[in-house]
Design an enzyme around this catalytic site. Structure first.
Site, PDB file in Angstrom:
ATOM      1  N   GLU A  65       0.916  -1.157   0.149  1.00  0.00           N
ATOM      2  CA  GLU A  65       0.025  -0.093   0.132  1.00  0.00           C
ATOM      3  C   GLU A  65       0.927   1.277  -0.077  1.00  0.00           C
ATOM      4  O   GLU A  65       1.763   1.471   0.825  1.00  0.00           O
ATOM      5  CB  GLU A  65      -0.944  -0.112   1.170  1.00  0.00           C
ATOM      6  CG  GLU A  65      -1.774  -1.086   1.285  1.00  0.00           C
ATOM      7  CD  GLU A  65      -2.491  -1.419   2.768  1.00  0.00           C
ATOM      8  OE1 GLU A  65      -2.628  -0.450   3.301  1.00  0.00           O
ATOM      9  OE2 GLU A  65      -2.984  -2.446   2.931  1.00  0.00           O
ATOM     10  N   ASP A  80      -4.235   9.209  10.620  1.00  0.00           N
ATOM     11  CA  ASP A  80      -2.578   8.815  10.884  1.00  0.00           C
ATOM     12  C   ASP A  80      -1.903   9.337  12.096  1.00  0.00           C
ATOM     13  O   ASP A  80      -2.505  10.744  12.384  1.00  0.00           O
ATOM     14  CB  ASP A  80      -1.879   9.305   9.606  1.00  0.00           C
ATOM     15  CG  ASP A  80      -2.240   8.667   8.323  1.00  0.00           C
ATOM     16  OD1 ASP A  80      -2.645   7.419   8.479  1.00  0.00           O
ATOM     17  OD2 ASP A  80      -2.186   9.365   7.337  1.00  0.00           O
ATOM     18  N   TYR A 138     -10.764  -4.016   4.985  1.00  0.00           N
ATOM     19  CA  TYR A 138      -9.870  -3.741   5.889  1.00  0.00           C
ATOM     20  C   TYR A 138     -10.283  -3.268   7.300  1.00  0.00           C
ATOM     21  O   TYR A 138     -11.083  -2.511   7.502  1.00  0.00           O
ATOM     22  CB  TYR A 138      -9.226  -2.208   5.438  1.00  0.00           C
ATOM     23  CG  TYR A 138      -7.885  -1.563   6.170  1.00  0.00           C
ATOM     24  CD1 TYR A 138      -7.785  -1.799   7.413  1.00  0.00           C
ATOM     25  CD2 TYR A 138      -6.740  -1.207   5.253  1.00  0.00           C
ATOM     26  CE1 TYR A 138      -6.661  -1.125   8.081  1.00  0.00           C
ATOM     27  CE2 TYR A 138      -5.862  -0.582   5.822  1.00  0.00           C
ATOM     28  CZ  TYR A 138      -5.711  -0.765   6.989  1.00  0.00           C
ATOM     29  OH  TYR A 138      -4.416  -0.109   7.737  1.00  0.00           O
TER      30      TYR A 138
END
Length: 256
Positions: free
Chosen positions: A46, A57, A172
């Site tokens: 990825e 993040d 995911y």
């Protein structure tokens, strides 16, 4: 079928994916890192598109994104670099990023560019599911791009079933609702969440991400899903001098 679906047909357990940021640590390091990861034994990759406001993040990936932007990395430059991708890398490759840079580039052009350079899928955490279905699904499918959806411990069964119906690569599973970079804390509630998803018998494979950093956390994730995704721990490695020589050792340690 694309490379992602082919991979999961051949291998359905202990699949290892590695995330890293395009243009970090150097603007031209992306393909060298990708090639080294394949040689070391990663099953798919990825590649993160740097963005100035990466909400999901943690500090490690935020820092890599900021440095990549300072290095001059853009979506246009990334696609220029990726023209050489399939001469050097044969495993599945996905792009991961936020919707704003994709929208600025143009969604149709983005999908076409992905197909042109051999990208197999896209992960856009802030693209709403119903917006994807109403406006972009046709474009993704025309270019044989898998759109990867994320689910969290708080995602309802109804939404998970809908995601499973819309997906054509893998799903995911975020190990928690925190940002990236936190070590996986496998509490009883985390195991219950993983087991609940496993017992739903979804048609798509599942990959666990957020907090996978070593052999122990990778093995634990692989008990409940088809494999796991390692991000911050690998990006941290890239901060070291001579990181290229340490990639093989890093992957071997993860796999045990």
């Amino acid at each position: 079928m694309n490379r992602i679906t082919e991979l999961f047909q051949k291998k359905n357990s202990s699949v290892l994916s590695i995330f890293f940021t395009a243009g970090y640590p150097e603007v031209n390091s992306t393909l060298d890192i990708a090639e080294a990861l394949e040689k070391a034994g990663a099953d798919f990759l990825e590649i993160g598109i740097p963005y100035s406001d990466p909400l999901a993040d943690g500090p490690v990936i935020q820092n890599s994104s900021q440095k990549a932007i300072e290095n001059g990395m853009t979506v246009h430059l990334l696609f220029e670099q990726l023209k050489e991708l399939r001469k050097r890398v044969s495993i599945p490759v996905l792009l991961m990023g936020y919707f704003n840079p994709v929208l600025q580039y143009g969604v149709e052009q983005f999908c076409a560019s992905c197909a042109e350079v051999g990208v197999d899928g896209v992960i856009v955490p802030d693209l709403p599911m119903y917006e994807y279905e109403d406006m972009y699904q046709k474009c993704f499918e025309e270019h044989r791009l898998s759109n990867i959806f994320l689910i969290t411990p708080h995602t309802s069964e109804e939404r998970i079933r809908k995601i499973d119906q819309l997906s054509n690569g893998f799903i995911y599973l975020l190990s928690s609702s925190a940002t990236t970079g936190k070590n996986l804390q496998v509490s009883s509630s985390t195991e219950e969440y993983f087991a609940r998803i496993r017992d739903m018998k979804l048609k798509n494979p599942t990959m666990i991400g957020f907090g996978i950093s070593d052999h122990q956390s990778f093995s634990k994730a692989a008990e409940y899903a088809n494999g796991a995704i390692v991000g911050s721990a690998f990006v941290r490695l890239l901060d070291n001098e001579g990181y290229h020589d340490k990639i093989g050792e890093f992957i071997r340690a993860l796999k045990g």
